[in-house]
Scaffold this motif. Structure first.
Motif, short mmCIF file in Angstrom:
data_model
loop_
_atom_site.label_atom_id
_atom_site.label_comp_id
_atom_site.label_asym_id
_atom_site.label_seq_id
_atom_site.Cartn_x
_atom_site.Cartn_y
_atom_site.Cartn_z
N THR A 73 -12.82 -3.84 -5.34
CA THR A 73 -12.30 -4.89 -6.21
C THR A 73 -12.38 -6.22 -5.48
OG1 THR A 73 -10.78 -3.31 -7.21
CG2 THR A 73 -10.26 -5.64 -7.54
N PRO A 87 -6.63 8.88 -4.82
CA PRO A 87 -6.46 7.51 -5.30
C PRO A 87 -5.69 7.56 -6.62
CG PRO A 87 -8.70 7.83 -4.52
CD PRO A 87 -8.05 9.20 -4.55
N MET A 127 -1.86 -1.13 -4.03
CA MET A 127 -2.80 -0.02 -4.11
C MET A 127 -2.00 1.25 -3.84
SD MET A 127 -6.04 -1.37 -1.83
CE MET A 127 -7.30 -0.20 -2.34
N PHE A 132 -14.76 4.91 -2.26
CA PHE A 132 -14.55 5.10 -3.70
C PHE A 132 -15.02 3.85 -4.43
CE2 PHE A 132 -11.84 8.28 -1.86
CZ PHE A 132 -12.02 9.36 -2.71
N TYR A 141 -10.70 -5.50 -1.95
CA TYR A 141 -9.90 -4.29 -1.81
C TYR A 141 -10.81 -3.07 -1.92
CZ TYR A 141 -5.98 -7.38 -3.08
OH TYR A 141 -5.06 -8.40 -3.13
N LEU A 142 -10.55 -2.07 -1.12
CA LEU A 142 -11.26 -0.80 -1.31
C LEU A 142 -10.52 0.36 -0.65
CD1 LEU A 142 -14.18 -0.18 1.11
CD2 LEU A 142 -13.03 -2.40 1.15
N MET A 143 -10.86 1.56 -1.11
CA MET A 143 -10.35 2.80 -0.52
C MET A 143 -11.53 3.62 -0.02
SD MET A 143 -7.54 4.32 -3.17
CE MET A 143 -6.42 3.26 -4.09
N VAL A 165 -2.04 5.75 -3.36
CA VAL A 165 -2.63 7.09 -3.31
C VAL A 165 -1.50 8.10 -3.42
CG1 VAL A 165 -4.62 6.44 -1.90
CG2 VAL A 165 -2.51 7.15 -0.75
N ASP A 211 -15.09 2.93 -7.45
CA ASP A 211 -14.19 2.36 -8.46
C ASP A 211 -13.05 1.56 -7.84
OD1 ASP A 211 -15.05 4.16 -11.10
OD2 ASP A 211 -15.24 5.22 -9.21
N SER A 212 -12.81 1.78 -6.57
CA SER A 212 -11.72 1.04 -5.90
C SER A 212 -12.18 -0.34 -5.43
CB SER A 212 -11.20 1.84 -4.71
OG SER A 212 -12.11 1.79 -3.62
N VAL A 263 -7.45 4.92 -8.85
CA VAL A 263 -8.55 4.51 -7.97
C VAL A 263 -8.82 3.01 -8.12
CG1 VAL A 263 -10.43 4.97 -9.59
CG2 VAL A 263 -10.85 5.22 -7.13
N THR A 264 -8.37 2.43 -9.22
CA THR A 264 -8.61 1.01 -9.45
C THR A 264 -7.51 0.15 -8.82
OG1 THR A 264 -7.53 1.34 -11.57
CG2 THR A 264 -9.93 1.30 -11.58
N VAL A 265 -7.83 -1.12 -8.62
CA VAL A 265 -6.91 -2.07 -8.01
C VAL A 265 -6.66 -3.20 -9.01
CG1 VAL A 265 -6.54 -3.61 -6.03
CG2 VAL A 265 -7.91 -1.51 -5.75
N GLU A 310 -10.70 -12.20 -1.82
CA GLU A 310 -10.08 -10.94 -1.40
C GLU A 310 -10.94 -9.76 -1.83
OE1 GLU A 310 -5.37 -12.23 -1.71
OE2 GLU A 310 -6.23 -10.91 -3.24
N MET A 325 -6.73 2.44 2.87
CA MET A 325 -6.64 1.41 1.83
C MET A 325 -6.86 0.08 2.55
SD MET A 325 -3.46 2.76 -0.56
CE MET A 325 -2.40 3.48 0.71
N ALA A 326 -7.94 -0.61 2.20
CA ALA A 326 -8.31 -1.80 2.95
C ALA A 326 -8.17 -3.06 2.10
CB ALA A 326 -9.75 -1.68 3.45
N TYR A 327 -7.66 -4.09 2.75
CA TYR A 327 -7.51 -5.40 2.12
C TYR A 327 -8.18 -6.39 3.06
CZ TYR A 327 -5.08 -9.84 1.20
OH TYR A 327 -4.79 -11.15 0.95
N PHE A 335 0.86 -1.18 0.00
CA PHE A 335 0.00 0.00 0.00
C PHE A 335 0.90 1.23 0.00
CE2 PHE A 335 -1.87 -3.75 1.64
CZ PHE A 335 -3.10 -3.81 0.99
#
Lengths: 344, 344
Positions: B288, A186, A211, B283, B295-297, A213, B285-286, A189-191, B293, B224-226, A165
């Motif tokens: 995933t 972001p 990921m 977000f 993922y997000l922001m 930012v 778009d983040s 913003v995509t992963v 798994e 940022m989270a996983y 990250f």
């Protein structure tokens, strides 16, 4: 003496030029500059021959810099080219110029991986570059990731998954138009961000997701890494791996390294050129092992981390030295931290 | 009408006071202010009675603010106290004042968890606060984490592991002495940061580890989270969970939400008080999903995210309304986004 031509004399190119000039087995044949600005004048002051694009000759003469010739003249005068042009311009140069000459070219990580036959990191895959025509040194963040993972793998620590990250610096110190200011963006913003797949162009069999930012910082990137190891290892084994791997610096809070700013202050105090810190700065206190999980934070100096990699890439492509001898030679010549490091 | 006394009228306290004033089942009995500064004058302008510490009465009179009494008078005049004092001062107030009175007290996340019997988040454990004497609303980052995880769990998505990486805002907008500037600071350098264990005081059975750095930003935190999910879920199911859970806002890049700055600009355009954004801004778009798994922001507005939680904590402690009715009432009164949200 191998003659190295540097195409692009910006943030990365000017640093690589100075690094080449510090070697005893290579020298600068010249540098290509598109604009006759203060950086062009620095090239002249360093004693580098300055070349430019065919349509730029007059512009340089008017600015009081006598160009040594065009980009094609520079390629002719060189045994190898290091292209440090802005993103995507390397590919344009390849199509327009390099393809016509039978000379090897080192590209930077701003180019897509398929510009070259091999994506390169000295610790990870030095040997794969041998005899190649086109090699690409991966970008700053990717170099940081690749070095950290390689330092573990070289010391027998197996990695199952890497989830990294990144708080990216928003701009380089000289970039006055870029942001953000007071914002976290972001980016993308995509992963995953491109860094994971990019690191996999070097470390092909590792599961890496990233990921990222962007933050209002110019000095360094910061990575927060979460690794799942394949097996159980002690924290001491991890620290030991970092301690003995070249181009990794262990920063202790107790020694005053509480943030990225102090890493750069240290570089300045050491008298390093431009206050650069080409080592990955691992915060020792952040290294945490919990079962098969490893956590750590490290800083990546975006302006300089790829510089030693480019020197090694030149040697790797031309067979000037084997891996560890090249890495050691580069580190010593650039006065990187060599104490306690194991070369081979 | 329940009489709510606010002890501490700074960043959080003044917002909770305004939020209490917007409810039809509670009102402000008074606010405690230590210094007769511009914020004290705002309290007077809002029509709140201003109380102070015993040794501060003269200071307030000199500044032209007639104090309504001391902190003990405020407690007497209140059915419940919300303590929004600076870190650790809540505990001092407890020992010095609250313990003498038989009144419930809501503390903030700056206090250690053991200041209270229950750590609170409305979505996660509203009912646990019923009838308690001391309850603690968890801090901004912890509230963000707890809301995001709860919104998944409330919608049948099971979580195995949460690994969350936080770019913390360095300071609030009004804090002129705090940093960093142009730096990324491990905050803390050790793993885990307090947020993981803190979230576990509410979500007791979830494996949560957090790492945090501070960045030169005042507007919001970015996470940022996983997550490792226990089972396979679609991205649509995750988005659906966020879409219908109160206090979560899905920000689309396509609608112009490219960064935290635009979340706050939206709050300002909506005419929200102080430009606050108490919702977690995910977000979209983040988001995933890759196997098990996720993922997000998401952004967390440090100044306001806990405000609706405090209103609900008051209702939960005193039994003024059941969970979902309270949450809905709070959201409507504070004009949070209610469209598409499911209350119950």
């Amino acid at each position: 003496m191998i003659r190295v031509g540097i195409v692009g004399f910006g943030t990365i190119g000017k640093r690589i030029a100075d690094a080449v000039a510090a070697q005893d087995d290579m020298k600068i044949s010249g540098v290509l500059k598109v604009t006759p600005d203060y950086e062009a004048k620095i090239a002249v002051e360093r004693g580098f021959k300055v070349y430019t694009l065919p349509d730029g000759l007059d512009k340089f003469k008017k600015a009081g810099i006598e160009p040594a010739g065009t980009i094609e003249d520079l390629i002719e005068a060189s045994d190898i080219i290091v292209d440090a042009s802005p993103e995507d311009v390397g590919r344009e140069n390849k199509e327009k110029y390099y393809i016509k000459f039978n000379k090897p070219v080192i590209f930077q990580g701003g180019e897509d991986a398929d510009v070259a036959e091999v994506s390169f990191n000295a610790l990870a895959n030095f040997e794969e570059a041998a005899g190649r025509r086109y090699v690409r040194v991966v970008s700053c963040n990717t170099t940081g990731i690749t070095r950290v993972l390689s330092s573990l793998m070289l010391n027998g620590i197996k990695i199952k998954k890497a989830r990294i990250f990144i708080a990216r610096r928003g701009a380089d110190p000289k970039e006055h138009k870029k942001g953000p200011i007071n914002d976290v963006v972001p980016n993308p913003v995509t992963v995953p961000s491109h860094h994971g797949p990019d690191a996999q162009t070097v470390l092909k069999n590792i599961d890496i997701v990233t990921m990222a930012v962007a933050v209002p910082v110019t000095i360094m990137h910061m990575h927060m890494a979460y690794l799942e190891l394949d097996g159980s290892y002690t924290k001491e084994a991890v620290i030991e791996a970092f301690a003995k791997t070249p181009r990794i610096f262990l920063a202790d809070v107790g020694a005053g390294f509480q943030s990225l700013a102090q890493i750069i202050e240290y570089a300045r105090d050491l008298g390093r050129p431009r206050g650069d810190f080409p080592e990955v700065a691992v915060f020792r206190d952040s290294v945490t092992v919990n079962g098969n999980e490893l956590y750590l934070m490290y800083g990546v100096h975006q302006e300089s981390i790829v510089v030693p990699e480019n020197i090694d890439a030149v040697r790797a492509v031309l067979g000037l030295a084997p891996k560890w001898r090249s890495i050691e030679k580069t580190d010593k010549s650039l006065k990187l931290i060599t104490e306690g490091k194991r070369y081979g």
